[in-house]
Structures are given as structure tokens and as C-alpha cells.
Design a protein around this motif. Structure first.
Motif, mmCIF file in Angstrom:
data_model
loop_
_atom_site.group_PDB
_atom_site.id
_atom_site.type_symbol
_atom_site.label_atom_id
_atom_site.label_comp_id
_atom_site.label_asym_id
_atom_site.label_seq_id
_atom_site.Cartn_x
_atom_site.Cartn_y
_atom_site.Cartn_z
ATOM 1 N N UNK A 98 0.824 -1.192 0.000
ATOM 2 C CA UNK A 98 0.000 0.000 0.000
ATOM 3 C C UNK A 98 0.866 1.252 0.000
ATOM 4 N N UNK A 99 0.468 2.194 -0.840
ATOM 5 C CA UNK A 99 1.201 3.450 -0.913
ATOM 6 C C UNK A 99 2.242 3.505 -2.003
ATOM 7 N N UNK A 100 2.591 2.353 -2.602
ATOM 8 C CA UNK A 100 3.540 2.373 -3.724
ATOM 9 C C UNK A 100 2.919 3.097 -4.915
ATOM 10 N N UNK A 101 3.696 3.961 -5.558
ATOM 11 C CA UNK A 101 3.228 4.634 -6.758
ATOM 12 C C UNK A 101 3.436 3.724 -7.961
ATOM 13 N N UNK A 102 2.430 3.685 -8.852
ATOM 14 C CA UNK A 102 2.479 2.794 -10.000
ATOM 15 C C UNK A 102 2.018 3.536 -11.254
ATOM 16 N N UNK A 103 2.752 3.347 -12.343
ATOM 17 C CA UNK A 103 2.375 3.913 -13.636
ATOM 18 C C UNK A 103 1.465 2.910 -14.338
ATOM 19 N N UNK A 104 0.275 3.372 -14.735
ATOM 20 C CA UNK A 104 -0.719 2.489 -15.346
ATOM 21 C C UNK A 104 -1.209 3.041 -16.678
ATOM 22 N N UNK A 105 -1.680 2.146 -17.501
ATOM 23 C CA UNK A 105 -2.391 2.513 -18.724
ATOM 24 C C UNK A 105 -3.874 2.256 -18.498
ATOM 25 N N UNK A 106 -4.701 3.229 -18.836
ATOM 26 C CA UNK A 106 -6.150 3.057 -18.703
ATOM 27 C C UNK A 106 -6.622 2.115 -19.805
ATOM 28 N N UNK A 107 -7.193 0.978 -19.401
ATOM 29 C CA UNK A 107 -7.592 -0.046 -20.369
ATOM 30 C C UNK A 107 -9.073 0.008 -20.714
ATOM 31 N N UNK A 108 -9.902 0.406 -19.742
ATOM 32 C CA UNK A 108 -11.354 0.420 -19.962
ATOM 33 C C UNK A 108 -11.990 1.408 -19.000
ATOM 34 N N UNK B 151 -10.197 17.937 -11.606
ATOM 35 C CA UNK B 151 -10.416 16.564 -12.073
ATOM 36 C C UNK B 151 -10.132 16.496 -13.574
ATOM 37 N N UNK B 152 -9.374 15.480 -13.967
ATOM 38 C CA UNK B 152 -9.058 15.265 -15.377
ATOM 39 C C UNK B 152 -9.901 14.116 -15.926
ATOM 40 N N UNK B 153 -10.503 14.329 -17.092
ATOM 41 C CA UNK B 153 -11.278 13.276 -17.752
ATOM 42 C C UNK B 153 -10.324 12.194 -18.251
ATOM 43 N N UNK B 154 -10.681 10.940 -18.024
ATOM 44 C CA UNK B 154 -9.853 9.809 -18.436
ATOM 45 C C UNK B 154 -10.298 9.279 -19.798
ATOM 46 N N UNK B 155 -9.332 8.830 -20.577
ATOM 47 C CA UNK B 155 -9.589 8.198 -21.864
ATOM 48 C C UNK B 155 -8.784 6.907 -21.936
ATOM 49 N N UNK B 156 -9.319 5.941 -22.644
ATOM 50 C CA UNK B 156 -8.583 4.695 -22.850
ATOM 51 C C UNK B 156 -7.241 5.016 -23.496
ATOM 52 N N UNK B 157 -6.187 4.447 -22.942
ATOM 53 C CA UNK B 157 -4.838 4.704 -23.447
ATOM 54 C C UNK B 157 -4.063 5.712 -22.620
ATOM 55 N N UNK B 158 -4.755 6.496 -21.787
ATOM 56 C CA UNK B 158 -4.050 7.440 -20.914
ATOM 57 C C UNK B 158 -3.080 6.699 -20.005
ATOM 58 N N UNK B 159 -1.970 7.350 -19.728
ATOM 59 C CA UNK B 159 -1.023 6.835 -18.738
ATOM 60 C C UNK B 159 -1.120 7.702 -17.493
ATOM 61 N N UNK B 160 -1.349 7.068 -16.368
ATOM 62 C CA UNK B 160 -1.587 7.788 -15.113
ATOM 63 C C UNK B 160 -0.722 7.206 -14.005
ATOM 64 N N UNK B 161 -0.329 8.059 -13.081
ATOM 65 C CA UNK B 161 0.377 7.612 -11.880
ATOM 66 C C UNK B 161 -0.618 7.627 -10.727
ATOM 67 N N UNK B 162 -0.823 6.479 -10.107
ATOM 68 C CA UNK B 162 -1.740 6.334 -8.981
ATOM 69 C C UNK B 162 -1.028 5.581 -7.866
ATOM 70 N N UNK B 163 -1.727 5.394 -6.767
ATOM 71 C CA UNK B 163 -1.154 4.695 -5.617
ATOM 72 C C UNK B 163 -1.933 3.422 -5.341
#
Length: 351
Positions: free
Chosen positions: A1-11, A25-37
Motif C-alpha cells: 500500500x502506498x507504492x506509486x504505479x504507472x498504469x495505462x487506462x484499459x477500460x 479533475x481530469x477526464x480519463x480516456x482509454x490509453x491514458x497513462x496515469x500515476x496512482x497509488x
């Protein structure tokens, strides 16, 4: 828990936006790359989620940027937004960055702790954040330097932003302590968050503190925290936010059985004159609509821990109009309605 991870929005599913600092707030689109925890989540109205054991596909379980695997969901929820982890985020030395490394340092407090109000509730969406913001507003208008904190829950930028907008001179959040959520945290860590928040606000010269404790009083961490000596020693008055009359009455009784200083009742309950009237028949503490808590006199009275004899409905009126009870918002109305009455609206008055 708490680790930062780079992800690709798949769906795209339930969460279509990603919260950013200061409430944007940023609108998400498939293919976006986001850093979350990575984090767990406890949200009876949305998702229960756990931290994944690997870097396989997972879910965006909270719009504040929490990645996890959904265990259960409310029937109203859409499928969660799916993300594909691309890798953990590391520093220049190859060490994984965890939110704990980014925690704010807490300056020791040299002054005595100011009087402190805690806002607890029956459940998620009972009106706790709205009540906390209203108290902050009322105390600020009364001339207090208010410190505010959310000490448990799931990271969401909108909550501390609202507290700041309401007039808090300083806002601290459990995420500032390095935790994306507090669900499944060991109780010593939850206690440390509480202590650190109060210490931080005291050291920054707050002369009144408003704390929000997430979820309901039956939720595991909340139930355990409110029974600790640290919570009892750090809180002078409790405002209880309830969603309906039955939970309001049961919640007030539970808090009193624990010996906690519940001073007022508020929350979603007060949107309904009928539900409020029901609660008034079984509680002997003031019942305030959130708008009334923005009044400096009301907020100051709550801060002092004052409980008047009988029950009061503030910030809303009840009247008989064509056989119905109607919420009049506390504004002066035509002659003959109960809102013309100068005294408190007790259970007997409502009846």
C-alpha cells in the motif's frame, strides 16, 4: 500500500475522472497513462477493494487515484475502470517511491491543544464533510483560526479543498501523513495519524480544530479509533451526522454508551422535516441543519460542548401547509406558520 504505479487506462467504467491537487479533475480516456497509488478501499456505497499481490491488471477503485482489486461493490455501481500497471515508480536510485516517503514533517506543538470538534456519522454519504465544512465556516466567522483535518478514509482531493474553501487556516489530511487510505491500517498507525493531525494544527496556531472521521461508527477503524484513550483525550465535542431518524437515534445512543461527548445531531437527516421530527422524539441534544452550523453563534456553542435542555432544529423550519410538513429553509414565512415562532422547535412544538 502506498507504492506509486504507472498504469495505462484499459477500460472506462465507474470512475471517468482522476482527481488532482486543489480539487481539479481530469477526464480519463482509454490509453491514458496515469500515476496512482496502490491502496485498499472501504466504501459501502461504492467498492470494497484490496491491494493486489502482483502487477497484474487491476481497478481504479477511487477517483482520488487509488489502484486496487475490487472485492465487492454496491449494486448501483458500474464495473470499475480497469487499468494495466506498466511498472512501479522509482527514484534515481531505483528505489520504489511510496507515499510514506512524501509525508509532511510534523512540527512539535508547544501550545496546549485547542478545543476540538469531531464529526462522525452513520455511514458513507451521511453528510459528514458538509457538516465539517459548515462548522469551519461558522467558527471562522466567529473569529477563530480554525485548523481542519480528515483523519481516516480514502484519499480524495475534494474534501480538504472544501475545508479550505470554508475558511480553515490550515488543512491536514491523512494522505499528508503518507497513507492513500486508512482501511486495514493497524490501529497504532491510525492513532498516529490522529495525534499528528492535532499536533500539526496546534503547532500552526489553530485556536479551534474540526476533525472528520470517515465512514460510519460501525466501520472497523472508526469503531476502534473512537474507543481509544487518544481519541477521548483529543476530542471535546462530537457532531453526529445521520442519514435517517432510526440511525440517528441508534448512533447517539451508541456514542453515549461509550461515554463520548456527543453535542449535536446533523447530516442528511435534516433535509427531511419528517425524519427530523421523528429523531426529535428520541434525542435530547440539538439538531442542526448544516446551514445553521455556519452561524457563528451556533458553531461557537457546539465548540463549547454546550447541550441545551430539549432539542432544537436550526437552519430549517417546519410548517403545516395543506396537511404536509414543508422545509422552509428557516426563512420568514407567511403569518400563522411555525417559522414565525421565536422559540426553539422542540419535539412537542413539531407535534
Amino acid at each position: 500500500m502506498g507504492d506509486l504505479v504507472l498504469c495505462r487506462v484499459a477500460e472506462i467504467g465507474q470512475h471517468r475522472f482522476l482527481g488532482q491537487v486543489h480539487g481539479k479533475r481530469n477526464r480519463l480516456f482509454v490509453g491514458d497513462r496515469i500515476v496512482v497509488s496502490y491502496g485498499a478501499r472501504y466504501a459501502p456505497d461504492q467498492f470494497e477493494a484490496e491491494v493486489p499481490a502482483d502487477l497484474g491488471p487491476c481497478d481504479l477503485v477511487a477517483g482520488g487515484g487509488i489502484a486496487g482489486r475490487v472485492v465487492s461493490s454496491h449494486s448501483r455501481m458500474k464495473s470499475p475502470t480497469r487499468v494495466e500497471p506498466l511498472g512501479l515508480v522509482c527514484d534515481e536510485d531505483g528505489e520504489v517511491i511510496n507515499l510514506a516517503r512524501l509525508a509532511r514533517p510534523v512540527v512539535p506543538a508547544l501550545a496546549p491543544r485547542p478545543r476540538t470538534i469531531a464529526v462522525l456519522g452513520t455511514s458513507m454519504n451521511a453528510g459528514k464533510t458538509t457538516v465539517a465544512a459548515a462548522l469551519i465556516r461558522g467558527l471562522s466567522l466567529a473569529g477563530h483560526r480554525v485548523g481542519a483535518a480528515k483523519v481516516t478514509g480514502t484519499g480524495a482531493p475534494g474534501d480538504p479543498t472544501l475545508m479550505a474553501d470554508a475558511g480553515a487556516a490550515r488543512v491536514i489530511d491523512f494522505t499528508d501523513m503518507g497513507f492513500p487510505t486508512t482501511y486495514q491500517l493497524p490501529m497504532p498507525q491510525v492513532i498516529r495519524i490522529l495525534r499528528s493531525a492535532i499536533t500539526d494544527l496546534t503547532s500552526h496556531q489553530a485556536d479551534a480544530i474540526v476533525l472528520e472521521v470517515a465512514d460510519g461508527i460501525l466501520q472497523r477503524e472508526t469503531a476502534a479509533l473512537m474507543r481509544t484513550p487518544e481519541f477521548r483525550a483529543g476530542v471535546d465535542a462530537i457532531v453526529f451526522a445521520a442519514g435517517d431518524s432510526v440511525s440517528a437515534v441508534a448512533g447517539v445512543r451508541l456514542l453515549r454508551e461509550e461515554g463520548l461527548p456527543v453535542a449535536a445531531l446533523s447530516g442528511v437527516l435534516t433535509a427531511s422535516p419528517l425524519a427530523t421530527a421523528e429523531a426529535l422524539t428520541s434525542v435530547d441534544i440539538p439538531v442542526h441543519a448544516a446551514a445553521a452550523l455556519s452561524d457563528p453563534a451556533v458553531a461557537t456553542h457546539v465548540l463549547a460542548g454546550g447541550v441545551t435542555g430539549g432539542s432544537v432544529v436550526a437552519g430549517g423550519g417546519l410548517c403545516a401547509d395543506a396537511g404536509r410538513l414543508t422545509d422552509l429553509g428557516g426563512l420568514p414565512q407567511e403569518h400563522g406558520r411555525l417559522t414565525d415562532h421565536d422559540g426553539p422547535l422542540t419535539a412537542e412544538t413539531v407535534a
